[in-house]
Design a protein around this motif. Sequence first.
Motif, PDB file in Angstrom:
ATOM      1  N   ILE A 340       0.865  -1.185   0.000  1.00 40.83           N
ATOM      2  CA  ILE A 340       0.000   0.000   0.000  1.00 40.83           C
ATOM      3  C   ILE A 340       0.896   1.228   0.000  1.00 40.83           C
ATOM      4  O   ILE A 340       1.774   1.377   0.857  1.00 40.83           O
ATOM      5  N   ASP A 341       0.688   2.122  -0.966  1.00 39.26           N
ATOM      6  CA  ASP A 341       1.520   3.316  -1.096  1.00 39.26           C
ATOM      7  C   ASP A 341       0.940   4.509  -0.347  1.00 39.26           C
ATOM      8  O   ASP A 341       1.684   5.282   0.272  1.00 39.26           O
ATOM      9  N   ASP A 342      -0.386   4.662  -0.419  1.00 38.45           N
ATOM     10  CA  ASP A 342      -1.046   5.798   0.226  1.00 38.45           C
ATOM     11  C   ASP A 342      -2.262   5.319   1.002  1.00 38.45           C
ATOM     12  O   ASP A 342      -2.933   4.360   0.587  1.00 38.45           O
ATOM     13  N   VAL A 343      -2.545   6.000   2.096  1.00 37.09           N
ATOM     14  CA  VAL A 343      -3.744   5.717   2.876  1.00 37.09           C
ATOM     15  C   VAL A 343      -4.536   7.011   3.016  1.00 37.09           C
ATOM     16  O   VAL A 343      -3.977   8.070   3.341  1.00 37.09           O
ATOM     17  N   VAL A 344      -5.827   6.908   2.756  1.00 34.85           N
ATOM     18  CA  VAL A 344      -6.735   8.047   2.921  1.00 34.85           C
ATOM     19  C   VAL A 344      -7.708   7.719   4.042  1.00 34.85           C
ATOM     20  O   VAL A 344      -8.321   6.650   4.042  1.00 34.85           O
ATOM     21  N   ILE A 345      -7.827   8.632   4.996  1.00 37.31           N
ATOM     22  CA  ILE A 345      -8.841   8.491   6.040  1.00 37.31           C
ATOM     23  C   ILE A 345      -9.961   9.467   5.696  1.00 37.31           C
ATOM     24  O   ILE A 345      -9.801  10.682   5.812  1.00 37.31           O
ATOM     25  N   ALA A 346     -11.084   8.920   5.230  1.00 39.43           N
ATOM     26  CA  ALA A 346     -12.237   9.734   4.853  1.00 39.43           C
ATOM     27  C   ALA A 346     -13.259   9.680   5.976  1.00 39.43           C
ATOM     28  O   ALA A 346     -13.705   8.597   6.359  1.00 39.43           O
ATOM     29  N   THR A 347     -13.618  10.834   6.506  1.00 32.51           N
ATOM     30  CA  THR A 347     -14.548  10.863   7.629  1.00 32.51           C
ATOM     31  C   THR A 347     -15.580  11.968   7.460  1.00 32.51           C
ATOM     32  O   THR A 347     -15.284  13.025   6.896  1.00 32.51           O
ATOM     33  N   SER A 348     -16.777  11.693   7.936  1.00 33.20           N
ATOM     34  CA  SER A 348     -17.825  12.719   7.961  1.00 33.20           C
ATOM     35  C   SER A 348     -17.662  13.615   9.172  1.00 33.20           C
ATOM     36  O   SER A 348     -18.463  14.522   9.387  1.00 33.20           O
ATOM     37  N   GLY A 349     -16.638  13.345   9.971  1.00 30.46           N
ATOM     38  CA  GLY A 349     -16.324  14.181  11.129  1.00 30.46           C
ATOM     39  C   GLY A 349     -15.047  14.969  10.896  1.00 30.46           C
ATOM     40  O   GLY A 349     -14.758  15.388   9.773  1.00 30.46           O
ATOM     41  N   ARG A 350     -14.247  15.142  11.958  1.00 24.34           N
ATOM     42  CA  ARG A 350     -13.013  15.911  11.864  1.00 24.34           C
ATOM     43  C   ARG A 350     -11.853  15.114  12.449  1.00 24.34           C
ATOM     44  O   ARG A 350     -12.018  13.992  12.875  1.00 24.34           O
ATOM     45  N   PHE A 351     -10.683  15.738  12.481  1.00 22.73           N
ATOM     46  CA  PHE A 351      -9.497  15.154  13.086  1.00 22.73           C
ATOM     47  C   PHE A 351      -9.110  15.986  14.310  1.00 22.73           C
ATOM     48  O   PHE A 351      -9.159  17.222  14.259  1.00 22.73           O
ATOM     49  N   THR A 352      -8.734  15.321  15.391  1.00 24.61           N
ATOM     50  CA  THR A 352      -8.262  16.058  16.557  1.00 24.61           C
ATOM     51  C   THR A 352      -6.904  16.675  16.220  1.00 24.61           C
ATOM     52  O   THR A 352      -6.200  16.236  15.304  1.00 24.61           O
ATOM     53  N   ALA A 353      -6.531  17.696  16.996  1.00 28.23           N
ATOM     54  CA  ALA A 353      -5.238  18.354  16.765  1.00 28.23           C
ATOM     55  C   ALA A 353      -4.087  17.365  16.925  1.00 28.23           C
ATOM     56  O   ALA A 353      -3.108  17.401  16.163  1.00 28.23           O
ATOM     57  N   ASP A 354      -4.209  16.468  17.905  1.00 23.57           N
ATOM     58  CA  ASP A 354      -3.154  15.474  18.116  1.00 23.57           C
ATOM     59  C   ASP A 354      -3.061  14.515  16.942  1.00 23.57           C
ATOM     60  O   ASP A 354      -1.961  14.091  16.557  1.00 23.57           O
ATOM     61  N   ALA A 355      -4.214  14.137  16.369  1.00 24.65           N
ATOM     62  CA  ALA A 355      -4.207  13.233  15.217  1.00 24.65           C
ATOM     63  C   ALA A 355      -3.555  13.911  14.016  1.00 24.65           C
ATOM     64  O   ALA A 355      -2.769  13.290  13.288  1.00 24.65           O
ATOM     65  N   VAL A 356      -3.854  15.190  13.798  1.00 23.89           N
ATOM     66  CA  VAL A 356      -3.258  15.935  12.689  1.00 23.89           C
ATOM     67  C   VAL A 356      -1.746  16.009  12.861  1.00 23.89           C
ATOM     68  O   VAL A 356      -0.971  15.787  11.913  1.00 23.89           O
ATOM     69  N   ALA A 357      -1.296  16.302  14.094  1.00 29.33           N
ATOM     70  CA  ALA A 357       0.143  16.393  14.362  1.00 29.33           C
ATOM     71  C   ALA A 357       0.827  15.056  14.133  1.00 29.33           C
ATOM     72  O   ALA A 357       1.940  14.989  13.571  1.00 29.33           O
ATOM     73  N   LEU A 358       0.174  13.969  14.552  1.00 24.60           N
ATOM     74  CA  LEU A 358       0.744  12.635  14.371  1.00 24.60           C
ATOM     75  C   LEU A 358       0.887  12.284  12.907  1.00 24.60           C
ATOM     76  O   LEU A 358       1.908  11.738  12.471  1.00 24.60           O
TER      77      LEU A 358
END
Length: 396
Positions: A340-358
């Motif tokens: 797998i070269d790329d992973v996309v996380i598609a969500t109808s919600g949002r990402f926490t700041a910690d998740a974005v930083a990670l």
Amino acid sequence: MSEQINSSLDEAIRIFEAAEANLSKLERLWERMYELTPGGIVFGDNIQYEELYRSYINILTHLPKINGWKPQTEPRNLNSIAQSRLDALEIDEISAKISVEEWIQEPGHELREYRFRFNHKRKQLIRDSVSTIFNEINVILSGIQSIYREDCSYLVQTDEWIQLHTKVKEVDTLLGSSVVRPQSWSDLLRTISFNSVGDLRKIIHDWPMLKDSLMQSLFDENDPIPINIEDLSDIIAQKPKGTVITKLNWNKLNPDNFERLIYSLISFEEGYENAEWLMHTNAPDRGRDLSVMRVFKDGLSGVTRRRVLIQCKHYLTKSVNPADIALLKDQIKLWEPPRIDDVVIATSGRFTADAVALIERHNQSDSALKIEMWPESHLENLLARRPALIAEFQLR
């Protein structure tokens, strides 16, 4: 058990089955009558044709309407057919001859129209129930698999197995003749009757793709979107004003439909090919993901393809957090090879700041795997350029 006494769905299925029985009789009668119809100008009586005609008219009176319509045209009298062909011959115009043949075949055209409408209505009747049973089968398979070890060789004889068999038969009854089943469905019915752990492993392996194939058949991409206006010019004449709502109503989707939305998004997009649903039964959260090849065309270096895994998270009240990211990295190992070269996380919600930083730290590392974020705001931007999908999934 799914069988219920005096179930309204069961009664509805019985009515549809009776209607289809009459329709099938009419189709067989018409085929036989058409075979008995002379190919040229032939006057005279045909007793067999007359008997078939009487049966046709009798059954036609017992065929229910669909949205206020049903076939009305009766098979033509043989002498009337001969006279009409003789009249067209005397006119000696090809259009007259074509019109006569279309007039003769009109009952068959109406039966095919009714069959089309019947199949459409039957799919509407069973969609929600089949989707619910599919989810129940997922739970049953999960429970059975947790009980029996992979190397176990004795027969599976539990209430869960019996329930699985019952659910599969119920789906088979609901599908009727309106849904074309893939070959793997017949294999499933045969396999499930053997009651062994080896068969269980085959069922678990085949089930995700089989389920997706049937669900796609139930949701015909050619189904129309209802519109309560006849002429778009009427809207322009009203000179509508005001602001436009950009926020999409994600509450209208369940997790399965959210996956269908993302699948539709990648299936018809230029630069993406071979979109498919994936499910790995050993995944930590037993989640379902999408796989697609992302194609890059370069005039100098040629065509490059990257395998993309899309994880769908229909979150309405929470955001994607670091734990979700860690779980995703564990799941990646279950999908490889191929890599797998790329992973996309598609969500109808949002990402926490910690998740974005990670995710940002991961993408800046020397890892070949890249992680992309598709939060609700990004999806809304994508769908704004694809209003047909907004309408199809009733998101506004």
